[in-house]
Design a protein around this motif. Structure first.
Motif, PDB file in Angstrom:
ATOM      1  N   THR A 179       0.852  -1.187   0.000  1.00 39.87           N
ATOM      2  CA  THR A 179       0.000   0.000   0.000  1.00 39.87           C
ATOM      3  C   THR A 179       0.886   1.235   0.000  1.00 39.87           C
ATOM      4  N   SER A 180       0.344   2.309  -0.558  1.00 42.95           N
ATOM      5  CA  SER A 180       1.058   3.590  -0.535  1.00 42.95           C
ATOM      6  C   SER A 180       0.099   4.669  -0.077  1.00 42.95           C
ATOM      7  N   SER A 181       0.670   5.679   0.578  1.00 38.04           N
ATOM      8  CA  SER A 181      -0.123   6.850   0.936  1.00 38.04           C
ATOM      9  C   SER A 181       0.805   8.061   0.890  1.00 38.04           C
ATOM     10  N   VAL A 182       0.228   9.186   0.466  1.00 39.84           N
ATOM     11  CA  VAL A 182       0.973  10.439   0.403  1.00 39.84           C
ATOM     12  C   VAL A 182       0.308  11.410   1.361  1.00 39.84           C
ATOM     13  N   ARG A 183       1.095  11.908   2.297  1.00 42.13           N
ATOM     14  CA  ARG A 183       0.612  12.912   3.247  1.00 42.13           C
ATOM     15  C   ARG A 183       1.609  14.058   3.235  1.00 42.13           C
ATOM     16  N   GLY A 184       1.182  15.181   2.681  1.00 40.73           N
ATOM     17  CA  GLY A 184       2.101  16.317   2.559  1.00 40.73           C
ATOM     18  C   GLY A 184       3.262  15.939   1.660  1.00 40.73           C
ATOM     19  N   LYS A 185       4.465  16.019   2.197  1.00 41.14           N
ATOM     20  CA  LYS A 185       5.659  15.687   1.415  1.00 41.14           C
ATOM     21  C   LYS A 185       6.270  14.350   1.830  1.00 41.14           C
ATOM     22  N   VAL A 186       5.442  13.476   2.402  1.00 43.31           N
ATOM     23  CA  VAL A 186       5.921  12.155   2.816  1.00 43.31           C
ATOM     24  C   VAL A 186       5.141  11.070   2.084  1.00 43.31           C
ATOM     25  N   LEU A 187       5.887  10.204   1.411  1.00 41.76           N
ATOM     26  CA  LEU A 187       5.315   9.018   0.769  1.00 41.76           C
ATOM     27  C   LEU A 187       5.599   7.844   1.689  1.00 41.76           C
ATOM     28  N   GLU A 188       4.561   7.109   2.058  1.00 47.10           N
ATOM     29  CA  GLU A 188       4.737   5.927   2.896  1.00 47.10           C
ATOM     30  C   GLU A 188       4.284   4.702   2.118  1.00 47.10           C
ATOM     31  N   ILE A 189       5.135   3.703   2.102  1.00 45.49           N
ATOM     32  CA  ILE A 189       4.821   2.427   1.454  1.00 45.49           C
ATOM     33  C   ILE A 189       4.897   1.350   2.517  1.00 45.49           C
ATOM     34  N   ARG A 190       3.854   0.535   2.585  1.00 46.37           N
ATOM     35  CA  ARG A 190       3.796  -0.544   3.582  1.00 46.37           C
ATOM     36  C   ARG A 190       3.688  -1.891   2.891  1.00 46.37           C
ATOM     37  N   LEU A 191       4.317  -2.875   3.479  1.00 50.46           N
ATOM     38  CA  LEU A 191       4.228  -4.256   3.027  1.00 50.46           C
ATOM     39  C   LEU A 191       3.644  -5.078   4.154  1.00 50.46           C
ATOM     40  N   ALA A 192       2.736  -5.972   3.829  1.00 53.62           N
ATOM     41  CA  ALA A 192       2.137  -6.852   4.830  1.00 53.62           C
ATOM     42  C   ALA A 192       1.923  -8.219   4.200  1.00 53.62           C
ATOM     43  N   SER A 193       2.199  -9.242   4.956  1.00 56.04           N
ATOM     44  CA  SER A 193       2.070 -10.602   4.464  1.00 56.04           C
ATOM     45  C   SER A 193       0.950 -11.332   5.186  1.00 56.04           C
ATOM     46  N   VAL A 194       0.148 -12.054   4.408  1.00 54.31           N
ATOM     47  CA  VAL A 194      -0.894 -12.917   4.957  1.00 54.31           C
ATOM     48  C   VAL A 194      -0.630 -14.308   4.399  1.00 54.31           C
ATOM     49  N   THR A 195      -0.526 -15.287   5.292  1.00 50.92           N
ATOM     50  CA  THR A 195      -0.255 -16.646   4.818  1.00 50.92           C
ATOM     51  C   THR A 195      -1.425 -17.560   5.148  1.00 50.92           C
ATOM     52  N   GLY A 196      -1.520 -18.606   4.346  1.00 49.96           N
ATOM     53  CA  GLY A 196      -2.501 -19.643   4.622  1.00 49.96           C
ATOM     54  C   GLY A 196      -2.080 -20.405   5.870  1.00 49.96           C
ATOM     55  N   ALA A 197      -2.999 -21.182   6.417  1.00 45.66           N
ATOM     56  CA  ALA A 197      -2.767 -21.886   7.683  1.00 45.66           C
ATOM     57  C   ALA A 197      -1.618 -22.893   7.606  1.00 45.66           C
ATOM     58  N   ASP A 198      -1.311 -23.375   6.417  1.00 42.72           N
ATOM     59  CA  ASP A 198      -0.308 -24.439   6.283  1.00 42.72           C
ATOM     60  C   ASP A 198       0.844 -24.015   5.372  1.00 42.72           C
ATOM     61  N   TYR A 199       1.309 -22.768   5.501  1.00 36.71           N
ATOM     62  CA  TYR A 199       2.371 -22.269   4.615  1.00 36.71           C
ATOM     63  C   TYR A 199       3.483 -21.626   5.426  1.00 36.71           C
ATOM     64  N   LYS A 200       4.718 -22.006   5.152  1.00 32.78           N
ATOM     65  CA  LYS A 200       5.879 -21.376   5.779  1.00 32.78           C
ATOM     66  C   LYS A 200       6.462 -20.399   4.760  1.00 32.78           C
ATOM     67  N   ARG A 201       6.475 -19.132   5.141  1.00 34.50           N
ATOM     68  CA  ARG A 201       6.994 -18.094   4.250  1.00 34.50           C
ATOM     69  C   ARG A 201       8.475 -18.314   3.978  1.00 34.50           C
ATOM     70  N   PRO A 202       8.901 -18.129   2.722  1.00 33.29           N
ATOM     71  CA  PRO A 202      10.339 -18.177   2.443  1.00 33.29           C
ATOM     72  C   PRO A 202      10.989 -16.862   2.881  1.00 33.29           C
ATOM     73  N   GLU A 203      12.276 -16.905   3.186  1.00 29.54           N
ATOM     74  CA  GLU A 203      12.989 -15.655   3.418  1.00 29.54           C
ATOM     75  C   GLU A 203      13.013 -14.903   2.098  1.00 29.54           C
ATOM     76  N   ARG A 204      12.823 -13.604   2.171  1.00 31.26           N
ATOM     77  CA  ARG A 204      12.700 -12.842   0.930  1.00 31.26           C
ATOM     78  C   ARG A 204      13.317 -11.463   1.122  1.00 31.26           C
ATOM     79  N   SER A 205      13.946 -10.956   0.068  1.00 26.79           N
ATOM     80  CA  SER A 205      14.385  -9.566   0.076  1.00 26.79           C
ATOM     81  C   SER A 205      13.535  -8.821  -0.941  1.00 26.79           C
ATOM     82  N   VAL A 206      13.183  -7.605  -0.587  1.00 26.73           N
ATOM     83  CA  VAL A 206      12.359  -6.774  -1.472  1.00 26.73           C
ATOM     84  C   VAL A 206      13.093  -5.458  -1.692  1.00 26.73           C
TER      85      VAL A 206
END
Length: 143
Positions: free
Chosen positions: A68-95
Motif C-alpha cells: 500500500t502507498s499513501s501520500v501525506r504532505g511531502k511524505v510518501l509511505e509504502i507498507r508491506l504486509a504478508s498474509v499466509t494460509g494456515a499451512d504455509y511457511k513463508r520463504p525468506e525474501r528480500s524486497v
C-alpha cells in the motif's frame, strides 16, 4: 524501445528473468512503484505458493504479499504486509524498492523507523532502496 504506460500509484512487482518456470522464485523481488503526488493512495499484491501443490490456495499453502502507498504532505509511505494460509511457511525474501517519477532527491528514507542509504537517479527520476531480508514493513520517503 517499446514504451510502457503505467498508471500513477501503481505497483509492479518483478522477479529475476528465468528460462523456465522451474527457476521462478519470489525470494528476491524488485517492487516498482509509480509515484504521483496527486494520487493519495495505491495498493497491489502478489500471490505466492510452493509451485508444486495442486490447489494450494484451498489447502492453505499460500502467501499474499500486500503493498500500500499513501501520500501525506511531502511524505510518501509504502507498507508491506504478508498474509499466509494456515499451512504455509513463508520463504525468506528480500524486497528492493524502486520508486519512479521522483522529481528531487529525498531528504531521507526510513525503513521501519531506521534511516537507510538509497540511490537517487536524477536523469531517470528514480529512487532505489536496496533490499533487505523481508523485515521491511514501513518505508517513509521524505520528498
Amino acid at each position: 524501445r517499446i514504451p510502457v504506460f503505467v498508471r500513477a500509484g501503481a505497483f509492479i512487482p518483478m522477479a529475476a528473468d528465468v528460462q523456465s518456470t522451474r527457476e521462478y522464485s519470489t525470494k528476491h523481488l524488485k517492487l516498482h512503484y509509480w509515484h504521483d503526488a496527486s494520487v493519495p493512495a495505491g495498493s497491489g499484491k502478489v500471490y505466492d505458493d510452493d509451485g508444486e501443490t495442486p490447489d494450494a490456495f484451498a489447502k492453505g499453502k499460500y502467501e499474499l504479499l500486500h503493498f500500500t502507498s499513501s501520500v501525506r504532505g511531502k511524505v510518501l509511505e509504502i507498507r508491506l504486509a504478508s498474509v499466509t494460509g494456515a499451512d504455509y511457511k513463508r520463504p525468506e525474501r528480500s524486497v528492493e524498492l524502486v520508486v519512479h517519477n521522483v522529481e528531487a532527491r529525498p531528504s531521507k528514507i526510513e525503513v521501519d523507523g531506521r534511516q537507510v542509504a538509497f540511490d537517487y537517479n536524477a536523469g531517470r527520476l528514480m529512487i532505489e532502496v536496496p533490499g533487505s531480508r523481508d523485515e521491511r514493513r514501513a518505508i517513509k520517503i521524505a520528498m
